[in-house]
Design a protein around this motif. Structure first.
Motif, PDB file in Angstrom:
ATOM      1  N   MET A 151      -9.253   2.652  27.401  1.00  0.00           N
ATOM      2  CA  MET A 151     -10.416   2.224  27.063  1.00  0.00           C
ATOM      3  C   MET A 151     -10.197   0.762  26.650  1.00  0.00           C
ATOM      4  N   THR A 152     -11.561   0.125  27.269  1.00  0.00           N
ATOM      5  CA  THR A 152     -11.688  -1.255  26.988  1.00  0.00           C
ATOM      6  C   THR A 152     -13.252  -1.260  26.297  1.00  0.00           C
ATOM      7  N   ALA A 153     -13.281  -2.391  25.797  1.00  0.00           N
ATOM      8  CA  ALA A 153     -14.575  -2.556  25.022  1.00  0.00           C
ATOM      9  C   ALA A 153     -14.606  -4.181  24.735  1.00  0.00           C
ATOM     10  N   THR A 154     -15.835  -4.640  24.876  1.00  0.00           N
ATOM     11  CA  THR A 154     -16.064  -5.993  24.396  1.00  0.00           C
ATOM     12  C   THR A 154     -16.931  -6.178  23.328  1.00  0.00           C
ATOM     13  N   PRO A 155     -16.336  -6.248  21.963  1.00  0.00           N
ATOM     14  CA  PRO A 155     -17.136  -6.209  20.752  1.00  0.00           C
ATOM     15  C   PRO A 155     -17.769  -7.573  20.572  1.00  0.00           C
ATOM     16  N   THR A 156     -19.132  -7.269  19.829  1.00  0.00           N
ATOM     17  CA  THR A 156     -19.972  -8.406  19.849  1.00  0.00           C
ATOM     18  C   THR A 156     -20.189  -8.560  18.200  1.00  0.00           C
ATOM     19  N   GLN A 157     -19.900  -7.569  17.427  1.00  0.00           N
ATOM     20  CA  GLN A 157     -20.262  -7.692  16.083  1.00  0.00           C
ATOM     21  C   GLN A 157     -19.078  -6.866  15.286  1.00  0.00           C
ATOM     22  N   ILE A 158     -18.636  -7.578  14.093  1.00  0.00           N
ATOM     23  CA  ILE A 158     -17.631  -7.181  13.362  1.00  0.00           C
ATOM     24  C   ILE A 158     -18.294  -5.759  12.620  1.00  0.00           C
ATOM     25  N   GLY A 159     -17.442  -4.854  12.356  1.00  0.00           N
ATOM     26  CA  GLY A 159     -18.012  -3.526  11.821  1.00  0.00           C
ATOM     27  C   GLY A 159     -17.034  -2.643  11.806  1.00  0.00           C
ATOM     28  N   THR A 160     -17.468  -1.388  11.465  1.00  0.00           N
ATOM     29  CA  THR A 160     -16.838  -0.012  11.569  1.00  0.00           C
ATOM     30  C   THR A 160     -17.874   0.807  12.626  1.00  0.00           C
ATOM     31  N   TYR A 161     -17.207   1.390  13.627  1.00  0.00           N
ATOM     32  CA  TYR A 161     -18.019   2.152  14.312  1.00  0.00           C
ATOM     33  C   TYR A 161     -17.449   3.626  14.578  1.00  0.00           C
ATOM     34  N   ARG A 162     -18.276   4.376  15.151  1.00  0.00           N
ATOM     35  CA  ARG A 162     -17.582   5.917  15.719  1.00  0.00           C
ATOM     36  C   ARG A 162     -17.450   5.645  16.944  1.00  0.00           C
ATOM     37  N   VAL A 163     -16.270   6.188  17.428  1.00  0.00           N
ATOM     38  CA  VAL A 163     -16.092   6.159  18.858  1.00  0.00           C
ATOM     39  C   VAL A 163     -15.750   7.521  19.267  1.00  0.00           C
ATOM     40  N   GLN A 164     -16.017   7.923  20.542  1.00  0.00           N
ATOM     41  CA  GLN A 164     -15.871   9.459  21.028  1.00  0.00           C
ATOM     42  C   GLN A 164     -15.298   9.189  22.364  1.00  0.00           C
ATOM     43  N   CYS A 165     -14.400  10.128  22.829  1.00  0.00           N
ATOM     44  CA  CYS A 165     -13.945   9.959  24.211  1.00  0.00           C
ATOM     45  C   CYS A 165     -14.933  10.713  25.083  1.00  0.00           C
ATOM     46  N   SER A 166     -15.442   9.958  26.160  1.00  0.00           N
ATOM     47  CA  SER A 166     -16.440  10.230  26.880  1.00  0.00           C
ATOM     48  C   SER A 166     -15.909  10.889  28.320  1.00  0.00           C
ATOM     49  N   GLU A 167     -14.693  11.281  28.299  1.00  0.00           N
ATOM     50  CA  GLU A 167     -14.165  11.939  29.559  1.00  0.00           C
ATOM     51  C   GLU A 167     -13.532  13.329  29.206  1.00  0.00           C
ATOM     52  N   LEU A 168     -13.998  14.395  29.845  1.00  0.00           N
ATOM     53  CA  LEU A 168     -13.439  15.632  29.413  1.00  0.00           C
ATOM     54  C   LEU A 168     -11.782  15.562  29.928  1.00  0.00           C
ATOM     55  N   CYS A 169     -10.807  15.286  29.042  1.00  0.00           N
ATOM     56  CA  CYS A 169      -9.637  14.802  29.024  1.00  0.00           C
ATOM     57  C   CYS A 169      -8.441  15.951  28.963  1.00  0.00           C
ATOM     58  N   GLY A 170      -8.809  16.892  28.095  1.00  0.00           N
ATOM     59  CA  GLY A 170      -7.845  17.893  27.849  1.00  0.00           C
ATOM     60  C   GLY A 170      -8.363  18.850  26.803  1.00  0.00           C
ATOM     61  N   LEU A 171      -7.358  19.688  26.244  1.00  0.00           N
ATOM     62  CA  LEU A 171      -7.597  20.713  25.358  1.00  0.00           C
ATOM     63  C   LEU A 171      -8.139  20.344  24.122  1.00  0.00           C
ATOM     64  N   TRP A 172      -7.755  19.204  23.501  1.00  0.00           N
ATOM     65  CA  TRP A 172      -8.242  18.798  22.151  1.00  0.00           C
ATOM     66  C   TRP A 172      -9.484  17.605  22.480  1.00  0.00           C
ATOM     67  N   HIS A 173     -10.167  17.685  23.759  1.00  0.00           N
ATOM     68  CA  HIS A 173     -11.148  16.719  23.855  1.00  0.00           C
ATOM     69  C   HIS A 173     -12.177  16.711  22.695  1.00  0.00           C
ATOM     70  N   GLY A 174     -12.643  17.826  22.405  1.00  0.00           N
ATOM     71  CA  GLY A 174     -13.637  18.173  21.211  1.00  0.00           C
ATOM     72  C   GLY A 174     -13.236  17.501  20.140  1.00  0.00           C
ATOM     73  N   ASN A 175     -12.159  17.189  19.892  1.00  0.00           N
ATOM     74  CA  ASN A 175     -11.674  16.476  18.405  1.00  0.00           C
ATOM     75  C   ASN A 175     -11.500  14.994  18.661  1.00  0.00           C
ATOM     76  N   MET A 176     -11.710  14.513  19.785  1.00  0.00           N
ATOM     77  CA  MET A 176     -11.370  13.121  20.116  1.00  0.00           C
ATOM     78  C   MET A 176     -12.365  12.189  19.787  1.00  0.00           C
ATOM     79  N   THR A 177     -12.744  12.064  18.341  1.00  0.00           N
ATOM     80  CA  THR A 177     -13.789  11.210  17.795  1.00  0.00           C
ATOM     81  C   THR A 177     -12.807  10.474  16.699  1.00  0.00           C
ATOM     82  N   ASP A 178     -13.390   9.245  16.182  1.00  0.00           N
ATOM     83  CA  ASP A 178     -12.990   8.676  15.288  1.00  0.00           C
ATOM     84  C   ASP A 178     -14.087   7.767  14.593  1.00  0.00           C
ATOM     85  N   ASP A 179     -14.325   8.155  13.297  1.00  0.00           N
ATOM     86  CA  ASP A 179     -15.364   7.275  12.629  1.00  0.00           C
ATOM     87  C   ASP A 179     -14.774   5.686  12.069  1.00  0.00           C
TER      88      ASP A 179
END
Ligand SMILES: [Cu+2]
Length: 73
Positions: free
Chosen positions: A1-29
């Motif tokens: 994953m790459t990102a170019t953040p423009t604002q400081i803060g806390t973000y929710r991220v989620q895997c956007s590619e069906l990557c495997g068995l636990w893909h549904g849990n690949m989120t982080d707040d």
């Protein structure tokens, strides 16, 4: 994953590619974008916390596959 953040803060991220068995849990707040100085402070804290276990890890390398030479090939 790459990102170019423009604002400081806390973000929710989620895997956007069906990557495997636990893909549904690949989120982080708790993905955080911080200033460079805050990041440097965090790195120093992590380095201090990890120091006791670092002696058990392999030295940094671009690859960690065993060399064929250890198997006599
Ligand atoms: Cu995924």
């Amino acid at each position: 994953m790459t990102a170019t953040p423009t604002q400081i803060g806390t973000y929710r991220v989620q895997c956007s590619e069906l990557c495997g068995l636990w893909h549904g849990n690949m989120t982080d707040d708790t993905a955080m974008v911080v200033s460079a100085s805050d990041f440097a402070t965090w790195i120093q804290q992590q380095t201090t916390l990890d120091a006791p276990i670092m002696k058990y890890l392999l030295p940094y390398s671009h690859t960690y596959e065993p060399s064929p030479t250890i198997y006599g090939n």
